[in-house]
Scaffold this active site. Structure first.
Site, short mmCIF file in Angstrom:
data_model
loop_
_atom_site.label_atom_id
_atom_site.label_comp_id
_atom_site.label_asym_id
_atom_site.label_seq_id
_atom_site.Cartn_x
_atom_site.Cartn_y
_atom_site.Cartn_z
CE LYS A 43 49.04 -9.62 11.20
NZ LYS A 43 50.21 -8.77 10.71
CE1 TYR A 259 58.19 -1.25 43.22
CE2 TYR A 259 56.97 -1.61 41.12
CZ TYR A 259 57.64 -2.21 42.46
OH TYR A 259 57.45 -3.44 42.86
C1 LIG Z 1 50.08 -9.29 4.54
C2 LIG Z 1 49.00 -8.68 5.49
N1 LIG Z 1 47.73 -8.81 5.20
C3 LIG Z 1 46.83 -8.17 5.87
C4 LIG Z 1 46.97 -7.58 7.21
C5 LIG Z 1 45.81 -7.02 7.95
O1 LIG Z 1 46.09 -5.62 8.34
P1 LIG Z 1 44.85 -4.80 9.20
O2 LIG Z 1 45.14 -5.57 10.48
O3 LIG Z 1 45.70 -3.58 8.98
O4 LIG Z 1 43.60 -5.06 8.50
C6 LIG Z 1 48.47 -7.86 7.75
C7 LIG Z 1 48.71 -7.28 8.95
O5 LIG Z 1 49.40 -6.62 9.25
C8 LIG Z 1 49.16 -8.35 6.96
O6 LIG Z 1 50.40 -8.55 7.34
#
Ligand SMILES: Cc1ncc(COP(=O)(O)O)c(C=O)c1O
Length: 370
Positions: A43, A259
């Protein structure tokens, strides 16, 4: 002064992503969860690393499936020709559900109502997400049976998410118990059962179930966010954030920099102006405390990080055109994303995800498996 050809870099600030490190990390995680499948969480453009190349590398190294948060993120992977199963974590709006159906994505049901919206579209398959204590998304235990019934044959997975697998053993154990109680109270058939994020994949083997779901560890970063060395977990950071020295000058005693003139020279001080700022994702909270690697040494930021540039204290060796490492290694020195995050009062997740791809070009190393 010796004259130099003016350098030509990919952009003012650029990111180099080592796909060999992604493959290494997938293999390392598979060794930690040897009997489970692995869903690579890509993601948010693979936490700022680039979703398409990272997904290809992760699948190449043995990941079984991918996970995203929006239907658009999943569609991008399909358009790039990626055919592996892709799970969308969040509840989608109607247009998102339509795109998920067209793109052959698996969606998530978070309530009986969202299960109804999903089954109204004949092409969709779903995982059911259970709330076991995070209290953000997912169906509560008392509604799990109803949501499961609505999904019927469309159900292909059931999962939960941990609130504190990186920090609270007891709370994680309680979430595992709640998850297992719901699993045994209903017939989920042969749905894929999964729970473990990176921290749980590394440290809570009882949560591995059918599949682990790591994100941050795939990128070679530590699940604690602002501390811990990824090398201790056998992980290799994939991203290096670089820029260059665009200007050098000597600031006279009493004069200030950037700044607010919050830093003032006590003696004649050689400075390097570097074209990276908070518009690139180099956070303003790093003002006056963080450092970067220039000429293989740590150099302090002087004064405030601005939108487009910041200034470091350097010595006479440093020249216009020298490479600057903001996150990553140079010579024998390393600046981990965890350290940069701690300096900025945040976590490594936000450091790489916050890199602005409209300003920061990405290039890939070790694209092919060696
Ligand atoms: C539903 C879900 N599963 C897995 C993950 C992966 O988490 P991590 O990056 O801590 O391994 C996330 C990330 O936030 C998530 O939202």
């Amino acid at each position: 002064m010796k004259s130099h050809a003016y350098p030509n870099f990919p952009s003012r600030t650029w990111a180099e992503v080592d796909l060999g490190a992604i493959r290494h990390n997938v293999r390392a995680l598979k060794r930690r969860a040897p009997t489970s499948r692995l869903m690579a969480v890509v993601k948010a453009d693979a936490y700022g690393h680039g979703a398409v190349p990272v997904s290809r590398a992760a699948l190449d190294a043995g990941a079984d499936s991918l996970a995203v948060v929006t239907a658009e993120e999943g569609a991008e992977l399909r358009e790039a020709g990626i055919e592996a199963p892709i799970l969308v974590f969040t509840d989608l709006l109607p247009d998102g559900l339509a795109l998920a159906e067209r793109s052959r994505l698996t969606v998530t049901a978070h309530s009986p109502e969202s299960a109804k919206r999903i089954v109204a579209r004949p092409g969709l398959r779903a995982h059911l997400k259970l709330n076991t204590g995070m209290n953000r998304w997912g169906v509560d235990s008392e509604d799990a049976g109803e949501a499961r019934k609505i999904l019927g044959e469309r159900l292909t997975g059931v999962y939960t998410h941990f609130a504190s697998a990186d920090s609270d053993e007891e709370a994680t154990r309680r979430q595992i118990e709640v998850f297992e109680a719901i699993l045994s109270a209903h017939d989920f058939g042969d749905a894929l059962v999964h729970a473990a994020n990176s921290a749980a994949a590394l440290w809570h083997p009882s949560s591995h179930h059918d599949c682990v779901r790591p994100g941050i560890a795939l990128y070679g970063m530590h699940p604690r966010g602002d501390g811990g060395d990824p090398a201790d977990e056998g992980l290799r950071p994939a991203l290096t954030l670089k820029s260059y020295v665009a200007n050098v000058r000597v600031v006279a005693p009493g004069d200030g920099v950037s700044y607010g003139l919050t830093w003032r020279a006590e003696e004649p001080t050689r400075t390097a102006t570097v074209p990276v700022g908070y518009a690139e994702g180099y956070r303003r909270a790093l003002s006056g405390g963080a450092s970067a690697l220039i000429g293989g040494e740590r150099r302090p930021i002087l004064g405030r990080v601005t939108m487009d540039a910041c200034v470091f204290g350097v010595d006479a060796e440093v020249r216009v055109g020298d490479e600057v490492v903001l996150v990553g290694g140079q010579g024998g020195e390393v600046l981990l994303a965890e350290e940069v995050a701690r300096r900025a009062g945040t976590i490594n997740y936000e450091i790489t995800t916050g890199i602005n791809p409209r300003r920061v070009e990405r290039s890939y190393r070790n694209v092919q498996r060696s």
